[in-house]
Write an enzyme that holds these catalytic residues in place. Structure first.
Site, short mmCIF file in Angstrom:
data_model
loop_
_atom_site.label_atom_id
_atom_site.label_comp_id
_atom_site.label_asym_id
_atom_site.label_seq_id
_atom_site.Cartn_x
_atom_site.Cartn_y
_atom_site.Cartn_z
N LYS A 13 -40.73 -36.14 38.85
CA LYS A 13 -41.26 -35.15 39.81
C LYS A 13 -42.63 -35.59 40.34
CE LYS A 13 -41.18 -31.83 36.70
NZ LYS A 13 -40.67 -32.59 35.53
N ARG A 88 -41.36 -22.76 36.57
CA ARG A 88 -40.75 -23.26 35.33
C ARG A 88 -39.88 -22.19 34.69
NH1 ARG A 88 -43.77 -27.91 34.67
NH2 ARG A 88 -43.79 -28.59 32.56
N ARG A 127 -44.74 -44.04 29.83
CA ARG A 127 -45.60 -43.63 30.94
C ARG A 127 -47.07 -43.90 30.64
NH1 ARG A 127 -45.16 -37.73 33.31
NH2 ARG A 127 -45.30 -37.17 31.13
N ARG A 160 -50.55 -39.85 28.04
CA ARG A 160 -50.75 -38.41 27.91
C ARG A 160 -50.53 -37.97 26.47
NH1 ARG A 160 -47.56 -35.44 32.77
NH2 ARG A 160 -46.98 -34.06 31.04
N ARG A 171 -40.67 -30.42 24.60
CA ARG A 171 -40.75 -30.12 26.04
C ARG A 171 -39.36 -30.10 26.66
NH1 ARG A 171 -44.34 -34.84 27.64
NH2 ARG A 171 -43.89 -34.25 29.77
P1 AP5 Z 1 -43.10 -38.71 36.15
O1 AP5 Z 1 -43.02 -38.78 37.62
O2 AP5 Z 1 -44.46 -38.65 35.53
O3 AP5 Z 1 -42.16 -37.55 35.60
P2 AP5 Z 1 -42.31 -35.98 35.72
O4 AP5 Z 1 -40.99 -35.41 36.07
O5 AP5 Z 1 -43.47 -35.63 36.59
O6 AP5 Z 1 -42.60 -35.67 34.21
P3 AP5 Z 1 -43.71 -34.79 33.52
O7 AP5 Z 1 -43.69 -35.20 32.06
O8 AP5 Z 1 -45.04 -34.88 34.19
O9 AP5 Z 1 -43.14 -33.39 33.68
P4 AP5 Z 1 -43.45 -32.18 32.89
O10 AP5 Z 1 -42.79 -31.17 33.72
O11 AP5 Z 1 -43.10 -32.19 31.45
O12 AP5 Z 1 -45.08 -32.17 32.83
P5 AP5 Z 1 -46.16 -31.35 33.62
O13 AP5 Z 1 -47.31 -32.23 33.81
O14 AP5 Z 1 -45.58 -30.63 34.78
O15 AP5 Z 1 -42.33 -39.99 35.57
C1 AP5 Z 1 -42.30 -40.28 34.18
C2 AP5 Z 1 -42.36 -41.79 33.95
O16 AP5 Z 1 -41.19 -42.39 34.48
C3 AP5 Z 1 -43.54 -42.49 34.67
O17 AP5 Z 1 -44.00 -43.49 33.82
C4 AP5 Z 1 -42.92 -43.09 35.93
O18 AP5 Z 1 -43.61 -44.29 36.29
C5 AP5 Z 1 -41.49 -43.36 35.50
N1 AP5 Z 1 -40.50 -43.14 36.57
C6 AP5 Z 1 -40.46 -42.07 37.42
N2 AP5 Z 1 -39.39 -42.17 38.23
C7 AP5 Z 1 -38.74 -43.31 37.89
C8 AP5 Z 1 -37.55 -43.95 38.36
N3 AP5 Z 1 -36.82 -43.41 39.35
N4 AP5 Z 1 -37.17 -45.09 37.77
C9 AP5 Z 1 -37.90 -45.63 36.75
N5 AP5 Z 1 -39.04 -45.08 36.26
C10 AP5 Z 1 -39.44 -43.93 36.81
O19 AP5 Z 1 -46.51 -30.21 32.55
C11 AP5 Z 1 -47.18 -30.52 31.35
C12 AP5 Z 1 -47.40 -29.26 30.55
O20 AP5 Z 1 -48.21 -28.33 31.29
C13 AP5 Z 1 -46.12 -28.46 30.20
O21 AP5 Z 1 -45.50 -28.94 29.03
C14 AP5 Z 1 -46.69 -27.04 30.04
O22 AP5 Z 1 -47.33 -26.89 28.80
C15 AP5 Z 1 -47.76 -26.98 31.11
N6 AP5 Z 1 -47.24 -26.47 32.40
C16 AP5 Z 1 -47.20 -27.15 33.60
N7 AP5 Z 1 -46.68 -26.37 34.57
C17 AP5 Z 1 -46.38 -25.18 33.98
C18 AP5 Z 1 -45.80 -23.98 34.45
N8 AP5 Z 1 -45.39 -23.86 35.74
N9 AP5 Z 1 -45.63 -22.97 33.57
C19 AP5 Z 1 -46.02 -23.08 32.30
N10 AP5 Z 1 -46.58 -24.18 31.77
C20 AP5 Z 1 -46.75 -25.24 32.61
#
Ligand code: AP5
Length: 221
Positions: A13, A88, A127, A160, A171
């Site tokens: 994402k 979410r 990552r 991270r 997660r």
């Molecule tokens: P990446 O693009 O970083 O993946 P992502 O889907 O963004 O994964 P996240 O781990 O950031 O999602 P998340 O939803 O758990 O975390 P968030 O920060 O929102 O890609 C991952 C890796 O793969 C990278 O190394 C990239 O280079 C590689 N990659 C990507 N695409 C690729 C491809 N096509 N091919 C090969 N490699 C690839 O949330 C973190 C925390 O914040 C949550 O756990 C929660 O506690 C809190 N939080 C955030 N939003 C909310 C909400 N709305 N409500 C409640 N709590 C929330």
């Protein structure tokens, strides 16, 4: 244009949203990034959110939604945004509909980046993120040109805190619990588009751009 990127942790994402935002000249709004900035800045919100995030749990809806409203109400979102990490929960999705309705706006579409279990683990454990500009790298899939330094700004890369195996599992479990009702919400509204996101990042990006063009044929990308 207002686009939501849905999908499990590691679906890509953030990676997609950053490039898409540049191509469509729209702001990228990541609730995860905003929360992490608050945690590192030791703000009141950051102090409240930290424990939930470290455990891989969701931060309570009311805290995240208030934070989102403040971001959406900034002037750069007038022409739209790419939303990553919100909603979410079904409650967040309903709140978002109401927030936008109150501003005479609506979501154009939500893309579900469908990603398989082994791919999620491989992506998250490898990552690395730039501590200055937030760009994502991967030690195997998308390595930086210079070890542990960002290609974009030269900033140091870090892993991270929630990318440890146990927290990743938690997660993913939390995501599975919440995702079905979220996906149904956008399917019911005929706003849902699904794509297999196991493939390479450029292929996934091109498919999302095609989806956006289907909605707005005049889009310059
Ligand atoms: P990446 O693009 O970083 O993946 P992502 O889907 O963004 O994964 P996240 O781990 O950031 O999602 P998340 O939803 O758990 O975390 P968030 O920060 O929102 O890609 C991952 C890796 O793969 C990278 O190394 C990239 O280079 C590689 N990659 C990507 N695409 C690729 C491809 N096509 N091919 C090969 N490699 C690839 O949330 C973190 C925390 O914040 C949550 O756990 C929660 O506690 C809190 N939080 C955030 N939003 C909310 C909400 N709305 N409500 C409640 N709590 C929330």
């Amino acid at each position: 244009m207002r686009i939501i990127l849905l999908g499990p942790p590691g679906a890509g994402k953030g990676t997609q949203a950053k490039v898409l935002a540049k191509r469509l000249t729209l702001p990228h709004i990541s609730t995860g990034d905003i929360l992490r900035q608050n945690v590192s800045g030791n703000t009141t919100l950051g102090i409240k959110a930290k424990d939930f995030m470290n455990k891989g749990a969701l931060v309570p809806d009311e805290l995240v939604t208030q934070m989102l409203i403040e971001r959406i109400d900034q002037p750069d979102t007038e022409k739209g945004f790419i939303l990553d990490g919100y909603p979410r929960t079904l409650k967040q999705a309903e709140d978002l509909d109401n927030i936008l309705k109150g501003r005479n706006a609506a979501i154009d579409f939500a893309v579900y980046l469908d990603t398989s279990g082994p791919v999620i683990i491989q992506r998250l454990s490898g990552r690395r993120v730039c501590s200055k500009c937030g760009l994502n790298f991967h030690i195997k899939n998308m390595p930086p040109k210079v070890d542990m330094l960002c290609d974009n700004c030269g900033g140091p890369l870090y892993q991270r805190g929630d990318d440890k195996e146990e927290t990743i599992k938690k997660r993913v479990a939390v995501y599975k619990q919440e995702s079905a009702s979220l996906i149904e919400h956008y399917r019911d509204k005929q706003k849902l588009k699904c794509l297999n996101a196991d493939g390479d990042a450029e292929g996934v990006l091109n498919k999302i751009i095609l989806m956006a063009k289907e909605i707005d044929g005049s889009l310059k990308v």
